[in-house]
Design a protein around this motif. Structure first.
Motif, short mmCIF file in Angstrom:
data_model
loop_
_atom_site.label_atom_id
_atom_site.label_comp_id
_atom_site.label_asym_id
_atom_site.label_seq_id
_atom_site.Cartn_x
_atom_site.Cartn_y
_atom_site.Cartn_z
N GLY A 5 58.20 -34.25 -11.23
CA GLY A 5 58.41 -34.49 -9.88
C GLY A 5 58.45 -35.98 -9.48
O GLY A 5 58.53 -36.77 -10.45
N THR A 6 58.74 -36.19 -8.17
CA THR A 6 59.01 -37.76 -7.55
C THR A 6 57.81 -38.00 -6.67
O THR A 6 57.28 -37.33 -5.84
N VAL A 7 57.15 -39.16 -6.82
CA VAL A 7 56.12 -39.48 -5.90
C VAL A 7 56.71 -40.43 -4.82
O VAL A 7 57.43 -41.39 -5.05
N GLU A 8 56.42 -40.30 -3.58
CA GLU A 8 56.75 -40.71 -2.44
C GLU A 8 55.63 -41.54 -1.70
O GLU A 8 54.65 -40.93 -1.16
N CYS B 267 41.13 -38.24 -1.53
CA CYS B 267 40.79 -38.97 -3.02
C CYS B 267 40.68 -40.45 -2.71
O CYS B 267 41.29 -41.03 -1.87
N PRO B 268 40.19 -41.05 -3.64
CA PRO B 268 39.88 -42.80 -3.20
C PRO B 268 41.03 -43.63 -3.68
O PRO B 268 41.38 -44.54 -2.91
N ASP B 269 42.04 -42.97 -4.56
CA ASP B 269 43.36 -43.59 -4.69
C ASP B 269 44.42 -42.94 -4.81
O ASP B 269 44.87 -42.32 -5.72
N PRO B 270 45.34 -42.57 -3.66
CA PRO B 270 46.12 -41.62 -3.70
C PRO B 270 47.31 -41.78 -4.68
O PRO B 270 47.91 -40.94 -5.36
N ARG B 271 47.78 -43.06 -4.80
CA ARG B 271 48.72 -43.29 -5.94
C ARG B 271 48.60 -43.22 -7.16
O ARG B 271 49.35 -42.38 -7.90
N ALA B 272 47.44 -43.28 -7.52
CA ALA B 272 47.00 -43.24 -9.02
C ALA B 272 46.84 -41.39 -9.23
O ALA B 272 47.25 -40.88 -10.38
N LEU B 273 46.25 -40.92 -8.23
CA LEU B 273 46.03 -39.36 -8.49
C LEU B 273 47.64 -38.57 -8.18
O LEU B 273 47.78 -37.76 -9.19
N ALA B 274 48.33 -39.17 -7.47
CA ALA B 274 49.55 -38.70 -7.47
C ALA B 274 50.72 -38.94 -8.75
O ALA B 274 51.28 -38.22 -9.32
N GLY B 275 50.15 -40.04 -9.28
CA GLY B 275 50.81 -40.55 -10.57
C GLY B 275 50.36 -39.34 -11.78
O GLY B 275 51.07 -39.16 -12.59
N PHE B 276 49.11 -39.16 -11.73
CA PHE B 276 48.40 -38.28 -12.39
C PHE B 276 49.34 -36.81 -12.55
O PHE B 276 49.80 -36.51 -13.68
N TYR B 277 49.33 -36.34 -11.27
CA TYR B 277 49.85 -34.94 -11.25
C TYR B 277 51.26 -34.97 -11.35
O TYR B 277 52.11 -34.19 -11.82
N ASN C 240 53.34 -43.57 0.82
CA ASN C 240 53.50 -43.74 2.36
C ASN C 240 52.30 -44.66 2.47
O ASN C 240 51.67 -44.43 3.70
N GLY C 241 51.63 -45.08 1.58
CA GLY C 241 50.37 -46.09 1.85
C GLY C 241 48.91 -45.16 1.63
O GLY C 241 48.78 -44.63 0.58
N GLU C 242 48.47 -44.71 2.93
CA GLU C 242 47.51 -44.21 2.54
C GLU C 242 47.70 -42.55 2.55
O GLU C 242 46.63 -41.87 2.03
N TRP C 243 48.82 -42.10 2.45
CA TRP C 243 49.34 -40.84 2.24
C TRP C 243 50.38 -40.80 1.07
O TRP C 243 51.43 -41.60 1.39
N VAL C 244 50.36 -40.15 -0.03
CA VAL C 244 51.46 -40.26 -0.97
C VAL C 244 51.64 -38.58 -1.23
O VAL C 244 50.78 -37.75 -1.37
N ASP C 245 53.16 -38.35 -1.22
CA ASP C 245 53.87 -37.16 -1.52
C ASP C 245 53.91 -37.12 -2.98
O ASP C 245 54.74 -37.79 -3.46
N LEU C 246 53.81 -36.01 -3.56
CA LEU C 246 54.61 -35.82 -4.71
C LEU C 246 55.35 -34.28 -4.71
O LEU C 246 55.03 -33.15 -4.30
N LYS C 247 56.68 -34.46 -4.63
CA LYS C 247 57.81 -33.63 -4.73
C LYS C 247 57.98 -32.85 -5.98
O LYS C 247 58.47 -33.67 -6.95
N VAL C 248 57.55 -31.65 -6.31
CA VAL C 248 57.54 -31.10 -7.43
C VAL C 248 58.71 -30.09 -7.56
O VAL C 248 58.99 -29.42 -6.54
N PRO C 249 59.80 -30.46 -8.50
CA PRO C 249 60.98 -29.78 -8.47
C PRO C 249 60.77 -28.22 -8.93
O PRO C 249 59.95 -27.82 -9.71
N GLY C 250 61.24 -27.33 -7.71
CA GLY C 250 61.10 -25.86 -7.98
C GLY C 250 59.67 -25.43 -7.59
O GLY C 250 59.53 -24.25 -7.89
N GLY C 251 58.93 -26.13 -7.12
CA GLY C 251 57.52 -26.03 -6.84
C GLY C 251 56.92 -26.53 -5.57
O GLY C 251 57.62 -27.24 -4.88
#
Length: 119
Positions: A29-32, A13-23, A34-45
């Motif tokens: 979940g918790t957004v981590e 995607c063009p903006d990982p932080r924005a898309l991670a925030g949406f999801y 890392n710059g060009e790479w952003v993780d979304l840790k979804v509880p129990g998923g």
């Protein structure tokens, strides 16, 4: 016996932080960041990851002429063994030249990219 275990679904995607925030809003979940790479840790998923893709063009759906623009990271115990297995099943190598890396990139028989990643 399976060759791999699904690790994370990665959306380019063009903006990982924005898309991670949406999801994160949709799934919790918790957004981590890392710059060009952003993780979304979804509880129990299943976790999701978002990778910056300059020049990203959104997919058109449904459309047989355009891609869905995502790839799967598959964790494996042995990259060489898994590589032989996926190639035998019809995968095509896309980026496997650097054998020192902890991942290799392939296309599935339909052309969708995926990575084999060392555990």
């Amino acid at each position: 016996m399976a060759l791999a275990k699904l690790d994370v679904v990665v959306l380019d995607c063009p903006d990982p932080r924005a898309l991670a925030g949406f999801y994160a809003e949709v799934l919790g979940g918790t957004v981590e960041d890392n710059g060009e790479w952003v993780d979304l840790k979804v509880p129990g998923g299943q976790s999701l990851a978002f990778q910056e893709a300059p020049g990203h063009v959104p997919p058109k759906w449904p459309s047989p002429d355009d891609s869905q623009q995502f790839h799967l990271d598959l964790v494996v115990d042995d990259l060489d063994v898994a590589e032989r297995g996926v190639l035998a099943l019809g995968a095509r190598p896309l980026d496997v030249e650097d054998r020192a890396r902890t991942f290799r990139v392939y296309a599935d028989p339909a052309g969708h990219p995926f990575c084999l990643c060392a555990s």
